[in-house]
Design a protein around this motif. Structure first.
Motif, PDB file in Angstrom:
ATOM      1  N   THR A  59       0.822  -1.223   0.000  1.00  0.00           N
ATOM      2  CA  THR A  59       0.000   0.000   0.000  1.00  0.00           C
ATOM      3  C   THR A  59       0.851   1.267   0.000  1.00  0.00           C
ATOM      4  O   THR A  59       0.316   2.353  -0.223  1.00  0.00           O
ATOM      5  CB  THR A  59      -0.917   0.060   1.251  1.00  0.00           C
ATOM      6  N   ILE A  60       2.154   1.130   0.255  1.00  0.00           N
ATOM      7  CA  ILE A  60       2.993   2.339   0.303  1.00  0.00           C
ATOM      8  C   ILE A  60       3.441   2.780  -1.102  1.00  0.00           C
ATOM      9  O   ILE A  60       4.065   3.829  -1.250  1.00  0.00           O
ATOM     10  CB  ILE A  60       4.220   2.164   1.228  1.00  0.00           C
ATOM     11  N   THR A  61       3.124   2.001  -2.116  1.00  0.00           N
ATOM     12  CA  THR A  61       3.532   2.340  -3.490  1.00  0.00           C
ATOM     13  C   THR A  61       2.991   3.720  -3.901  1.00  0.00           C
ATOM     14  O   THR A  61       1.845   4.046  -3.606  1.00  0.00           O
ATOM     15  CB  THR A  61       2.983   1.295  -4.481  1.00  0.00           C
ATOM     16  N   VAL A  62       3.832   4.458  -4.579  1.00  0.00           N
ATOM     17  CA  VAL A  62       3.411   5.803  -5.006  1.00  0.00           C
ATOM     18  C   VAL A  62       2.973   5.761  -6.479  1.00  0.00           C
ATOM     19  O   VAL A  62       3.403   4.892  -7.231  1.00  0.00           O
ATOM     20  CB  VAL A  62       4.551   6.849  -4.807  1.00  0.00           C
ATOM     21  N   PRO A  63       2.098   6.694  -6.872  1.00  0.00           N
ATOM     22  CA  PRO A  63       1.620   6.675  -8.261  1.00  0.00           C
ATOM     23  C   PRO A  63       2.742   6.860  -9.270  1.00  0.00           C
ATOM     24  O   PRO A  63       3.720   7.563  -9.003  1.00  0.00           O
ATOM     25  CB  PRO A  63       0.633   7.851  -8.311  1.00  0.00           C
ATOM     26  N   THR A  64       2.592   6.225 -10.420  1.00  0.00           N
ATOM     27  CA  THR A  64       3.594   6.327 -11.487  1.00  0.00           C
ATOM     28  C   THR A  64       3.447   7.687 -12.195  1.00  0.00           C
ATOM     29  O   THR A  64       2.389   8.326 -12.093  1.00  0.00           O
ATOM     30  CB  THR A  64       3.359   5.233 -12.538  1.00  0.00           C
ATOM     31  N   PRO A  65       4.468   8.118 -12.960  1.00  0.00           N
ATOM     32  CA  PRO A  65       4.328   9.353 -13.752  1.00  0.00           C
ATOM     33  C   PRO A  65       3.127   9.278 -14.701  1.00  0.00           C
ATOM     34  O   PRO A  65       2.414  10.270 -14.891  1.00  0.00           O
ATOM     35  CB  PRO A  65       5.644   9.426 -14.540  1.00  0.00           C
ATOM     36  N   GLU A  66       2.850   8.077 -15.272  1.00  0.00           N
ATOM     37  CA  GLU A  66       1.692   7.931 -16.180  1.00  0.00           C
ATOM     38  C   GLU A  66       0.390   8.204 -15.421  1.00  0.00           C
ATOM     39  O   GLU A  66      -0.535   8.821 -15.945  1.00  0.00           O
ATOM     40  CB  GLU A  66       1.628   6.512 -16.774  1.00  0.00           C
ATOM     41  N   MET A  67       0.323   7.743 -14.173  1.00  0.00           N
ATOM     42  CA  MET A  67      -0.892   7.990 -13.369  1.00  0.00           C
ATOM     43  C   MET A  67      -1.058   9.474 -13.100  1.00  0.00           C
ATOM     44  O   MET A  67      -2.156  10.031 -13.241  1.00  0.00           O
ATOM     45  CB  MET A  67      -0.797   7.270 -12.018  1.00  0.00           C
ATOM     46  N   ARG A  68       0.040  10.124 -12.732  1.00  0.00           N
ATOM     47  CA  ARG A  68      -0.056  11.559 -12.413  1.00  0.00           C
ATOM     48  C   ARG A  68      -0.496  12.353 -13.644  1.00  0.00           C
ATOM     49  O   ARG A  68      -1.296  13.273 -13.552  1.00  0.00           O
ATOM     50  CB  ARG A  68       1.283  12.073 -11.884  1.00  0.00           C
ATOM     51  N   ARG A  69       0.030  11.945 -14.808  1.00  0.00           N
ATOM     52  CA  ARG A  69      -0.351  12.629 -16.045  1.00  0.00           C
ATOM     53  C   ARG A  69      -1.841  12.400 -16.328  1.00  0.00           C
ATOM     54  O   ARG A  69      -2.593  13.331 -16.610  1.00  0.00           O
ATOM     55  CB  ARG A  69       0.501  12.092 -17.205  1.00  0.00           C
ATOM     56  N   ALA A  70      -2.262  11.141 -16.203  1.00  0.00           N
ATOM     57  CA  ALA A  70      -3.676  10.808 -16.469  1.00  0.00           C
ATOM     58  C   ALA A  70      -4.588  11.550 -15.494  1.00  0.00           C
ATOM     59  O   ALA A  70      -5.671  12.010 -15.872  1.00  0.00           O
ATOM     60  CB  ALA A  70      -3.880   9.300 -16.350  1.00  0.00           C
ATOM     61  N   MET A  71      -4.131  11.708 -14.252  1.00  0.00           N
ATOM     62  CA  MET A  71      -4.952  12.415 -13.257  1.00  0.00           C
ATOM     63  C   MET A  71      -5.104  13.886 -13.643  1.00  0.00           C
ATOM     64  O   MET A  71      -6.196  14.458 -13.562  1.00  0.00           O
ATOM     65  CB  MET A  71      -4.316  12.299 -11.864  1.00  0.00           C
ATOM     66  N   ALA A  72      -3.989  14.463 -14.085  1.00  0.00           N
ATOM     67  CA  ALA A  72      -4.015  15.886 -14.444  1.00  0.00           C
ATOM     68  C   ALA A  72      -4.936  16.134 -15.632  1.00  0.00           C
ATOM     69  O   ALA A  72      -5.582  17.183 -15.723  1.00  0.00           O
ATOM     70  CB  ALA A  72      -2.597  16.366 -14.756  1.00  0.00           C
TER      71      ALA A  72
END
Ligand SMILES: Cc1ncc(COP(=O)(O)O)c(C=O)c1O
Length: 346
Positions: A10-23
């Motif tokens: 559960t400590i895994t952080v979002p990937t750059p692809e996730m952050r981009r998709a979120m934005a």
């Protein structure tokens, strides 16, 4: 000193692809069912597990509890494995929210679970007795070290549950770990079950979110219960966008499993650490550290002083969970650190 954190996936952080998709996520008000990204995530999840419908929820706990609340009535009894997450780690929510009583069944997850179910189902027609209405399974099984239940075992439990008229819910927080380990379609592990919950926020690395799946009618009622619990979210597409990326990552869980085996095999060589290698089937490694002369707390303190975090699993046991933010070189480092500490008395 760089920390190697093996407490949980559960400590895994979002990937750059996730952050981009979120934005970039297209959003709307999901309580009006107008968030296109949430709708897409729910449709993809339902298709993946071959269920009619899905509901995006903030956490695995809410997904499991919505399943209990939607399947059961106040005063019902729910059969759960004696080591299940629902029994041990969900704050007695089934009692608090639904008014249901949990009945722990020993060995439900092991072979032989089929015989056990019959022993615990309550007979009908006695005013003293709560009706048994639901059986909950867990795959992978957290407290049993991430062990898997294959589709044949799931089917046998479903058949016995049906013979007593019970509904069946699967806590599939890590169902994709189970499917990758078994080399099967995740839908095979959900086939015929009345509801399934899986998490996006564990090995799949999304920041938030789980899905509850079932028939269209079941999800319609669960959606209303989600609102009752305050879980109706508005522009939740920002989160669902990360969830859609998370679903694409399910095949890489094999790397976490390979790292868990590497870790377990390495640690099992160290005097005083006992690991049942047969239970290392996915991304969880549970070890008994009693033979090292340390209890779990002092063992964890030794590790923490060298930048390694793990979990106290109770009963002199320590748990380590592999995930995408710890690579094989760091896993080897953990083995080397413990080997130096315990074999050579560093
Ligand atoms: C098997 C299992 N079920 C349910 C949950 C609950 O998930 P959440 O922490 O998102 O509430 C967890 C969390 O670790 C889990 O391991």
């Amino acid at each position: 000193m760089k920390t190697i954190d093996l407490r949980s996936d559960t400590i895994t952080v979002p990937t750059p692809e996730m952050r981009r998709a979120m934005a970039e996520a297209e959003v709307g008000d999901d309580v009006y069912r107008e968030d296109p990204t949430v709708n897409r995530l729910e449709a993809e999840a339902a298709a993946l597990l071959k269920k009619e419908a899905a509901l995006f929820v903030p956490s695995g706990t809410m997904g499991n509890q919505l399943a209990i609340m939607t399947h059961c009535r106040r005063g019902d009894e729910v059969l759960v494995d004696a080591g299940s997450h629902i029994l041990h780690y969900e704050v007695a929510a089934a009692a608090v929210l639904t008014g249901a009583q949990l009945c722990p069944v020993r060995g439900l997850h092991d072979t032989g679970g089929v015989q056990e179910v019959g022993k615990y189902v309550r007979p009908a027609g006695d005013d003293h007795i709560p009706p048994t209405t639901l059986l909950c399974l867990e795959n992978t099984h957290n407290r049993m070290g991430g062990t898997v239940m294959d589709s044949a075992a799931t089917r046998s439990l479903l058949q016995v549950a049906r013979s007593y008229g019970l509904k069946v819910h699967l806590d599939g927080a890590r169902i994709f770990n189970a499917a990758v380990s078994l080399g099967c379609d995740p839908a095979d592990l959900a086939e015929g079950l009345d509801s399934v919950m899986f998490c996006l926020s564990k090995g799949l690395s999304a920041p938030v979110g789980s899905l509850l799946l079932g028939s269209g009618e079941f999800i319609r009622r669960a959606r209303k219960n989600r609102k009752l619990l305050g879980g109706g979210m508005r522009q939740a597409g920002v989160l669902a966008a990360a969830g859609l990326e998370a679903l694409k990552m399910r095949h890489r869980l094999a790397e976490d499993h390979a790292n868990a085996r590497l870790l377990a095999r390495g640690l099992a060589q160290i005097p005083g650490i006992a690991i049942d290698l047969e239970t290392v089937q996915t991304n969880i490694v549970v070890m008994d550290v009693g033979g090292t002369g340390h209890d779990a707390a002092s063992f964890l303190a030794l590790l923490a002083a060298r930048g390694v975090k793990a979990g106290n699993f109770g009963g002199g046991r320590v748990r380590m969970v592999t995930h995408k933010d710890v690579g094989d070189r760091q896993i080897q480092e953990v083995v080397d650190i413990l080997s130096r500490l315990l074999s050579k008395g560093e």
